[in-house]
Design an enzyme around this catalytic site. Sequence first.
Site, mmCIF file in Angstrom:
data_model
loop_
_atom_site.group_PDB
_atom_site.id
_atom_site.type_symbol
_atom_site.label_atom_id
_atom_site.label_comp_id
_atom_site.label_asym_id
_atom_site.label_seq_id
_atom_site.Cartn_x
_atom_site.Cartn_y
_atom_site.Cartn_z
ATOM 1 N N ASP A 70 0.800 -1.213 -0.010
ATOM 2 C CA ASP A 70 0.001 -0.113 0.041
ATOM 3 C C ASP A 70 0.857 1.414 0.035
ATOM 4 O OD1 ASP A 70 -2.608 -1.158 -0.318
ATOM 5 O OD2 ASP A 70 -2.322 -1.670 2.046
ATOM 6 N N ASP B 270 -5.293 -5.563 -5.937
ATOM 7 C CA ASP B 270 -5.064 -3.987 -5.601
ATOM 8 C C ASP B 270 -3.695 -3.718 -5.882
ATOM 9 O OD1 ASP B 270 -6.549 -6.110 -3.887
ATOM 10 O OD2 ASP B 270 -7.094 -4.663 -2.609
#
Length: 401
Positions: free
Chosen positions: A123, A186
Site C-alpha cells: 500500500d 489491488d
Amino acid sequence: MNNRIKQLIAIKSICVSVLVTVSACSSLRNTVINLEAETAYIQNQLECTLSDIPNDKRNIPRSVLEDGRSWKYVSYQDWTSGFWSGELWYAYELSGQAKWKEQAERFTKELKPLAYEPVIDHDLGFQVFNSFGNAFRLTGEESYRRVVLAAADSLATLFNPKVGTILSWPRSVPNMEWPQHNTIIDNMINLELLFWASKNGGADSLYTIAVSHAKTTMANHFRNDYSSYHAVVYDKETGRRIKQVTHQGFADNSMWARGQSWAIYGYTMVYRETKDPVFLDFAQKVTDVYLDRLPKDLVPYWDFDDPKIPNAPRDASAAAVVASALFELCQYVPAEKGAVYRKKAELMLASLAEHYHADGNSAILGQVTGHYPNGTEINTSINYGDYYYMEALLRYKNLWK
Ligand code: GLY
C-alpha cells in the site's frame, strides 16, 4: 451553546443546502456532468471535513462511522492515508484555489516518514503516490520528487524474483499460508509508483519489476472470462502458484467489484507506461466483463456474485475507479470502442452525482463498501471512493478542454 458548536451547526447547514442544489442540477438522462456544481459540492464537503479534524496524530479522515455522521480518523501509517491529501490536491486542481494547496501540503508532509521507515506492505504506492506524487505533479518541487523516489525503492524491496511479483502482505493474513508469497489484485495500482520513479531519476530495475508483476499477475490472477481472483498464493522459493482465493470478496470464484476495478485501472495504466499492446488488449478484456455485468445505474453491487443481489450493498468506490480508468482507456482504443467507453464513464459519473452523494455527513460519495466479509465499512463513505471520484471528474474535465 458555545461558539464552537454554533460554528459547526452553521457549517452543517451549508453542507445540506449545497447538497440539495446539486441534486437538482444533475440528471442521468442528461449525461453532461455539471462540473461547476460538483466542484462546489466537493469543496463544501471538504471544508466541512476540515473544520472537524481533531488535533491529534490520528487526524486523517478515512471513513464514516456507523452513526452515519462522524469520521473515523487514522494516522499516516494507515493504508488509506494518501487518499486524503490526494483529495486536497485534486481540490486545488479542480478549483485553482490556493487554500487547497496549503491544506494539501499540510497533510502530505505528515506522510513523509513512510518513504523511509521499513515498508509494511504494497500500500506504500497508494499512500505516497497519491500524496507526494500529486504534490510533485502540481508544484514541481524537488523535495516531493525525492520522497516518491525513496518510496519506490522501499516498495521494490518486496519484490520476489522467484515469483515475479511484489509481496502484497508481508505478514500472516488468514488463508495466505504465511510465510508463502501472496499477491493481491489491488497491488496493480502501486506499480504506477515504480514506473514513475524509473522515468524520473530512479533505477531502471523499477520498470522491470513493474512489468514482471503485471505479466505474472496477468497469467495467474484471472479466470477464463477475465474476471479477477482477489489473491494468489505462490511458493516463495519456486514461484509455483499454490492457490487462487478471495479475502474481501464473496467467494474465491466470485467477481469482487473493487478488485475488478483495480484490474481495469491497473492494466490501463500499465499500457500507458509500457505501450505494449498485450496490456491494452488485456485492459479491454478485464473491462468488458465488468461492463457486461453491471446493474442499470452502472454502480456495481459490492460483489457481482453475491446471491443477495438486488438486496446487497453497492460499492460506489468501484464505480469511481472504473470511471476514472475509462476516461483514460477510451483514448487508447479505436475510435468506435473509445466512444463507448467514454459514454459509459460519463454515465457512471452522472449516476454517482445523481444518486450516490454522501447523505448526512461531510464525505463526497456514499454507498461504498470496504470489507464486507469482515463486517467493516459497509454501505458507508470511504476516502478512496471520494479520491477516485474527484480524479474521474478531473479527467472528464481535461477531455473537454
Ligand atoms: N485493499 C484495498 C481495498 O480494499 O480495495
